[in-house]
Design a protein around this motif. Structure first.
Motif: not given
Length: 497
Positions: A7-26
């Motif tokens: 839901d945070g990625e629905q901020t206008s102009g925001v898109s995480f890369t797959a590696s960024e998502k993995l880093t943040l998930a950890k």
């Protein structure tokens, strides 16, 4: 549950890369220790698929696959197939929580909607996937179509699902409504797990989180830095602080000391700066500006509260500027291991206030430079004053300076050109001293520096080495403008000779 990655990625102009998502998930699960994370929406893109697969692979190795959730849709099983390929084990199924949405967006009856939902829940069960159900626009549903909401909840509580997720989708609820609606629902369905998902359109996200917990809600959906669509979601850091300080009936396992680190990383990944005054994670929220506050902190911690910066891996700071009193400056000197007597402290305080009046920012790292400049300036009796000057630099024209200076009470004016503004200034100065029949020292080195580690653009120090006969000596000048700081260093030289 942290939903920054969905839901945070629905901020206008925001898109995480797959590696960024993995880093943040950890970080979110491993270090910050939130209970669950919602990481993506099914079917959106190949990038989302790879992000979920990478996170699930890591979660499988670390025994937390059930803590990773994916938003899915009532689509006849397409989302379930997508999840199976990615290896995900928990779906958050998006359904309609208000009669208004159901009637005008889906154009279905409640019975038709429930039938398709039941089909997807069964497909998920057959695939070994746990189901949670979102009631989109639930808050408007409670305001305007409660009969439908209770009809829906009666149906869902008979289904093989784990949680019911109640979003204030448009951020419309007041704190009293949040408590009242959730209290009614939780008492009516005491054996069901309910999550509250708050948005922040009226800046009531944290207040609504607080009331949701008071009403007995079992889970909260939050985002790092309050990211999300429109005004964003209820912010994680503030919600955790409120729960820990004001709601003794509940406890979370969230690691407060990691909140700031994760906040800064999300800001770096998204390019969205954190407002300086944002509670808990903003740059200024543990900074005392008024001198009286710094003085009070030195006298039995009079301006401390339960929101101590050390809880969040941070430190209290004391701002330097026109509001600074001696206490603010003394606190910064203590951190630097510096000591001044009362007279020196008064001079340094006056200089910092002077800079603050010019709207210039002063940092702790600037202090040694200011001290050096102020104390150096008081080491001689001033007889030479640079009264005024005009520095010009225009494309295609040689830089020039018009100079007015006072020596022993008499004013001299000269104009000269040079290879640069400071060179022109020196040429004008040589003209004045030629009239006085005095030979000026030779400039043999010129260096400019800013305080190391300082984020301030307020100050730079110019150090000029002069040669007079066989003797070398150095003067320094301090200002926000490089040329002006060089002129101040030169004025000191004129007084020393």
């Amino acid at each position: 549950m942290d939903t920054t990655l969905r839901d945070g990625e629905q901020t206008s102009g925001v898109s995480f890369t797959a590696s960024e998502k993995l880093t943040l998930a950890k970080l979110l699960l491993g270090e910050l220790k939130v209970d669950r994370i919602e990481v993506a929406s099914a079917r959106v893109s190949q990038g989302e698929f790879m992000a979920v697969k990478n996170i699930i692979d890591w979660a499988s190795e670390n025994g937390c696959t059930e803590n990773v959730e994916v938003l899915t849709f009532v689509d006849g099983g397409t989302s379930i197939t997508w999840m199976k390929k990615a290896g995900a084990k928990v779906q958050n199924l998006l359904t309609k929580g208000s009669l208004n949405h159901l009637t005008h967006q889906l154009k279905k009856t409640p019975e038709q909607h429930f039938a398709t939902i039941e089909e997807v829940i069964q497909l998920a069960k057959d695939a070994g996937i746990t189901t949670n159900v979102y009631l989109e626009d639930w808050s408007n549903g409670m305001r305007n179509s409660q009969e439908y909401v209770f009809q829906f909840l009666d149906f869902l509580t008979q289904q093989p699902i784990k949680r019911i997720l109640l979003p204030d989708t448009l951020g419309i609820l007041t704190h009293t409504e949040t408590f009242g609606y959730l209290d009614t629902i939780i008492k009516r369905y005491p054996k069901t797990h309910f999550d509250f998902h708050g948005h922040n359109d009226y800046d009531l996200g944290v207040a609504n989180v607080m009331e949701a917990v008071k009403a007995g809600c079992h889970g909260l959906h939050l985002t790092v830095n309050g990211m999300g669509e429109r005004a964003g979601n209820a912010p994680l850091a503030s919600a955790i602080a409120v729960i820990n300080d004001f709601l003794p009936q509940v406890r979370t396992q969230v690691n407060e000391t990691s909140l700031y680190k994760v906040s800064k990383l999300v800001s770096a990944f998204t390019g969205f700066g954190i407002p300086a005054n944002k509670p808990i994670v903003g740059d200024n929220v543990f900074t005392q500006t008024a001198g009286i506050h710094a003085d009070g902190d030195s006298k039995h911690n009079l301006y401390f509260s339960d929101l101590m910066p050390e809880r969040f891996g941070r430190k209290r700071k004391y701002a330097l500027g026109k509001m600074s009193g001696k206490a603010n400056i003394q606190k910064n000197l203590e951190e630097l291991g510096l000591t001044l007597n009362d007279d020196e402290l008064k001079k340094v305080t006056a200089r910092i206030i002077e800079l603050g009046d010019k709207k210039e920012k002063v940092t702790k790292e600037d202090l040694p430079y200011i001290i050096s400049d102020v104390l150096d300036s008081s080491s001689f009796h001033q007889k030479v004053f640079i009264k005024s000057y005009v520095l010009t630099h225009a494309k295609g024209l040689q830089p020039s300076t018009t100079l007015s200076m006072e020596f022993d009470g008499k004013v001299y004016e000269e104009n000269a050109q040079g290879d640069g503004q400071f060179d022109a200034f020196m040429n004008a100065l040589h003209k004045v001293y030629h009239k006085l029949d005095v030979k000026l020292p030779t400039l043999i080195d010129y260096a400019v520096r800013i305080p190391p580690g300082s984020n301030s653009d307020a100050l730079c120090e110019t150090m000029i080495t002069w040669k007079i006969g066989k003797k070398d000596f150095v003067t320094t000048g301090l200002d926000s403008d490089q040329t002006v700081s060089a002129i101040k260093a030169t004025e000191k030289m004129l007084n020393m000779i």
